[in-house]
Design an enzyme around this catalytic site. Structure first.
Site, PDB file in Angstrom:
ATOM      1  NE  ARG A   1      -2.428  -1.546   3.540  1.00  0.00           N
ATOM      2  CZ  ARG A   1      -1.877  -0.931   4.564  1.00  0.00           C
ATOM      3  NH1 ARG A   1      -1.814   0.400   4.594  1.00  0.00           N
ATOM      4  NH2 ARG A   1      -1.404  -1.600   5.594  1.00  0.00           N
TER       5      ARG A   1
ATOM      6  CE1 TYR B   1       0.505  -6.109  -1.871  1.00  0.00           C
ATOM      7  CE2 TYR B   1      -0.582  -4.124  -1.077  1.00  0.00           C
ATOM      8  CZ  TYR B   1      -0.096  -5.398  -0.850  1.00  0.00           C
ATOM      9  OH  TYR B   1      -0.231  -5.959   0.391  1.00  0.00           O
TER      10      TYR B   1
ATOM     11  CE  LYS C   1      -6.233  -3.599   4.649  1.00  0.00           C
ATOM     12  NZ  LYS C   1      -6.464  -4.039   6.023  1.00  0.00           N
TER      13      LYS C   1
ATOM     14  CG  HIS D   1      -7.440  -2.864  10.329  1.00  0.00           C
ATOM     15  ND1 HIS D   1      -6.130  -2.517  10.570  1.00  0.00           N
ATOM     16  CD2 HIS D   1      -7.394  -3.825   9.371  1.00  0.00           C
ATOM     17  CE1 HIS D   1      -5.331  -3.226   9.790  1.00  0.00           C
ATOM     18  NE2 HIS D   1      -6.071  -4.033   9.063  1.00  0.00           N
TER      19      HIS D   1
ATOM     20  CB  SER E   1      -0.738  -4.011   8.637  1.00  0.00           C
ATOM     21  OG  SER E   1      -1.819  -3.233   8.206  1.00  0.00           O
TER      22      SER E   1
ATOM     23  CB  CYS F   1       0.015  -6.989  14.973  1.00  0.00           C
ATOM     24  SG  CYS F   1       0.991  -5.488  15.044  1.00  0.00           S
TER      25      CYS F   1
ATOM     26  CG  ASP G   1      -7.709  -7.011   7.036  1.00  0.00           C
ATOM     27  OD1 ASP G   1      -6.853  -6.710   7.879  1.00  0.00           O
ATOM     28  OD2 ASP G   1      -7.871  -6.375   5.981  1.00  0.00           O
TER      29      ASP G   1
ATOM     30  NE  ARG H   1      -0.040  -8.565   2.128  1.00  0.00           N
ATOM     31  CZ  ARG H   1      -0.683  -7.918   3.102  1.00  0.00           C
ATOM     32  NH1 ARG H   1      -1.842  -8.359   3.536  1.00  0.00           N
ATOM     33  NH2 ARG H   1      -0.155  -6.858   3.670  1.00  0.00           N
TER      34      ARG H   1
HETATM   35  C1  PEP Z   1      -2.771  -4.808   1.829  1.00  0.00           C
HETATM   36  O1  PEP Z   1      -1.770  -4.113   2.022  1.00  0.00           O
HETATM   37  O2  PEP Z   1      -3.174  -5.148   0.732  1.00  0.00           O
HETATM   38  C2  PEP Z   1      -3.475  -5.237   2.989  1.00  0.00           C
HETATM   39  C3  PEP Z   1      -4.494  -6.047   2.917  1.00  0.00           C
HETATM   40  O3  PEP Z   1      -2.945  -4.719   4.089  1.00  0.00           O
HETATM   41  P1  PEP Z   1      -2.993  -5.238   5.528  1.00  0.00           P
HETATM   42  O4  PEP Z   1      -2.025  -6.341   5.654  1.00  0.00           O
HETATM   43  O5  PEP Z   1      -2.637  -4.013   6.263  1.00  0.00           O
HETATM   44  O6  PEP Z   1      -4.368  -5.704   5.828  1.00  0.00           O
HETATM   45 MN    MN Z   2      -5.445  -5.234   7.389  1.00  0.00          MN
END
Ligand code: PEP
Ligand code: MN
Ligand code: NA
Length: 645
Positions: free
Chosen positions: A90, A253, A262, A282, A304, A306, A329, A424
């Site tokens: 991001r 991405y 998001k 979140h 994110s 954690c 999430d 990912r």
């Molecule tokens: C992302 O960056 O696409 C995302 C889903 O972020 P996060 O890991 O913060 O949830």
């Molecule tokens: Mn997230």
């Protein structure tokens, strides 16, 4: 072979019949939206996605043929995308909200805005620690030098989708127009996508309008790296709450391109939630069942990377307890007529960080991602298996030859990581072996507790509980954590991440706090609020982790579970909130030294006075006059309690 909707762009012959669907059958509001954007972006073709498996397979094949995806032959319907190394996370500095009034979006910082580099190509962007804002006029200018003709030579895919189960009372509809078939495939996993949504679109007002382009019209003179078109110099992710719209340019991405996640579910979602009196957060959602068979649901907000996914899919180490996963999430939560807080996971899949995911840290996630999964920027073996740092390492110890996320030969002696730290998996939620039976329940699951947490090597105990809702709002507002790879930050600096929402606030954080405070009403069963820290380290943050985490976290959830039952015998008052009474916390079978346990639960007055001062300063400088007094009063009360001991 695919014969999708092919509308001739010159004429925009939208009346022509299309792939398994007739354009004239589309709701008028949707036709208008498609026409308006197609006129500007000028795609060669328009493809209305029906969401079928045939369409999905055809798109995967198209991506394979053009070199954007590789099939992972040793796995079952799994695919690998390697991105341009410039497009891996991001981009918070290029993400903003556009409203008429700046104050609606961001608090005015006490000492001015952050310096904005002209290389961002975002005119008059106002950047703060709690979000970025642009005026409608400046946005108009920036769109004007990006969108016209941006889809030339490409197909515009129309992706209708639902966040939340189709037709659910908390669910909402979006339509994403994108020129990236990679995005379409991932959206089909992450949302309920396709023709079944169209019946829910009566007019324009009912769906969030999302426009995404990789920003590389064809033919191009730009160098395309790894068959991953993107435009990093011009990337921007713009949110237009007053138009119910998201416009994302230049990045493929996930967090920048899968706009249901998001952008819609959190940023626009939080605005809609404030307007309508609910919460878009979140947070993971899990079901927890005790040995007596009593079940509760808990939501937890961590920044994110954690471990939200790990907690949501946890395998408890204590016999008799069961965890089931609703989501990892995002939570949309609403009080019902009975005053119960009900939550849904608006997503349909997991878009999780790979490195660190293994059969020991998260066996459930490992089982979830063995089939029908799209991987991005992981390493792979020549015969088509995935690999990343922290996966159980048999493969590497056997000296197997790998291909890194950069497409280079890789061995365990290589200097660079095999997988990108933010690589990912994108996998269907229904594949999770412990997916909760109620995970798609349209009315949501009842939430008994909300947990906040972060990576805090120093000073913050394993668990504490807010005295009341207002105190809990303060705890959320003061969340801090070590920085992660999910965004473009460098190093291990401890950052503020209020409510774990810092990158995702759709509106002024001061108003967000006010909204949270306003939720506590007569007749509502307010969930208890907790703070956890799995990441405390010995020697004042310099040593090793004090707590084993993962499956052992059930011991912390067990305490929370009992507290939500009103068990007062296990809690004691401390200046920061309730904490477990000595010996009330279940440590049976845990092999950690008594000294470590004491350190885990210790409260250092000097640390906390320093912490409170730092948080106060952060609020003062960044939230400034937007911060409600109730939150500041909570901070003062904690300080007083410390000074009185
Ligand atoms: C992302 O960056 O696409 C995302 C889903 O972020 P996060 O890991 O913060 O949830
Ligand atoms: Mn997230
Ligand atoms: Na690629």
């Amino acid at each position: 072979q695919m014969s999708p909707v092919l509308a001739d762009n010159k004429m925009l012959k939208l009346k022509k019949s299309c792939y398994k669907c007739n354009m004239t059958d589309l709701p008028q509001g949707l036709q208008n939206f498609i026409e308006e954007k197609a006129r500007v972006c000028q795609p060669d073709k328009i493809h209305i996605c029906d969401g079928s498996i045939e369409e999905y397979n055809a798109l995967l094949e198209l991506l394979q043929v053009n070199g954007s995806l590789q099939k992972l032959e040793k796995m079952d319907d799994c695919w690998l995308a390697l991105t341009d190394p410039k497009d891996v996370a991001r981009v918070e500095s290029r993400t903003f909200i556009c409203t008429k009034s700046m104050r609606d979006t961001i608090p005015t910082p006490k000492h001015g805005f952050k310096e904005v580099d002209s290389s961002l190509n975002l005119r008059n962007l106002k950047c703060t620690a709690l979000g970025n804002w642009m005026s409608p006029e400046d946005l108009e200018y920036e769109l004007g030098r990006r969108l016209p003709g941006c889809m030339k030579g490409r197909t515009m895919y129309v992706v209708p989708y639902s966040m939340g189960s189709v037709g659910g009372s908390i669910s909402k509809i979006g339509v994403e127009l994108t020129d990236s078939p990679y995005v379409v495939c991932n959206m089909r996993i992450m949302t309920r996508m396709g023709i079944k949504i169209l019946g829910k679109i009566e007019d324009e007002s009912v769906f969030v309008k999302c426009l995404h382009t990789v920003g590389v019209p064809l033919p191009t003179k730009m160098t395309i790296v790894n068959n991953w078109p993107c435009n990093p110099e011009m990337t921007m992710v713009a949110h237009l709450p007053e138009k119910n719209e998201v416009i994302s340019f230049g990045s493929g991405y996930g967090g920048n391109s899968l706009l249901g996640k998001k952008c819609f579910a959190l940023r626009l979602g939080s605005i809609i939630a404030k307007r309508e009196g609910w919460m878009a957060e979140h947070m993971l959602i899990l079901g927890i069942t005790n040995p007596q068979g009593v079940k509760k649901y808990i939501a937890a907000a961590f920044p994110s990377a954690c471990g939200k996914t790990n907690l949501a899919m946890m395998t408890p180490s204590v016999p008799g307890w069961k965890i089931e996963c609703v989501g990892d999430d995002i939570a949309w939560m609403k009080f019902n007529e009975k005053g119960e807080l009900r939550a849904i996971n608006p997503e349909n899949g997991f878009f999780g960080v790979c490195p660190g995911t293994s059969n020991s840290t998260n066996p459930i996630a490992m089982k979830t991602i063995q089939k029908h999964t799209i991987f991005t920027n992981v390493a792979h073996t020549a015969d088509g298996e995935v690999y990343w740092e922290g996966m159980d390492d048999n493969m590497v110890s056997h000296g197997e030859h790998l291909i890194s996320w950069k497409g280079k030969d890789w061995t365990k002696d290589s200097k660079e990581p095999a997988a990108h730290p933010n690589s990912r998996f994108c996998a269907p939620a229904e594949q999770c072996p412990i997916i909760d039976p109620n995970w798609e329940s349209p009315e949501g699951v009842p939430i008994s507790a909300i947990i906040f947490g972060g990576r805090r090597p120093q000073g913050v105990p394993l668990i504490y509980e807010a005295f009341n809702w207002e105190h809990g709002v303060y705890i959320g507002a003061s969340v801090k954590s070590e920085a992660t790879a999910a965004a473009e930050h460098k190093g291990k600096v401890i950052m503020h991440d209020p409510f774990a929402m810092r990158p995702f606030f759709g509106y002024n954080f001061g108003d967000y706090c006010k909204h949270w405070l306003s939720l506590s009403k007569e007749g509502r069963k307010m969930p208890k609020i907790f703070h956890v820290n799995w990441f405390r380290k010995s020697d004042n943050g310099q040593g090793s982790f004090l707590w084993p985490g993962f499956g052992e976290n059930i011991r912390v959830l067990e305490w929370i579970f009992k507290r939500t039952d009103g068990d007062d015998s296990i809690a004691q008052k401390t200046p920061i909130g309730y904490m477990p009474k000595v010996d009330s916390f279940d440590m049976e079978g845990l092999n950690i030294p008594v000294g470590c346990i004491q350190e885990l639960f210790s409260l250092d007055k000097q640390f906390w006075l320093g912490e409170l001062e730092e948080i106060e300063k952060y609020f003062d400088q960044n939230v400034n006059i937007s911060m409600p007094n109730e939150v500041l009063d909570q901070l003062s009360s904690i300080r007083e309690r410390f000074l009185n001991i």
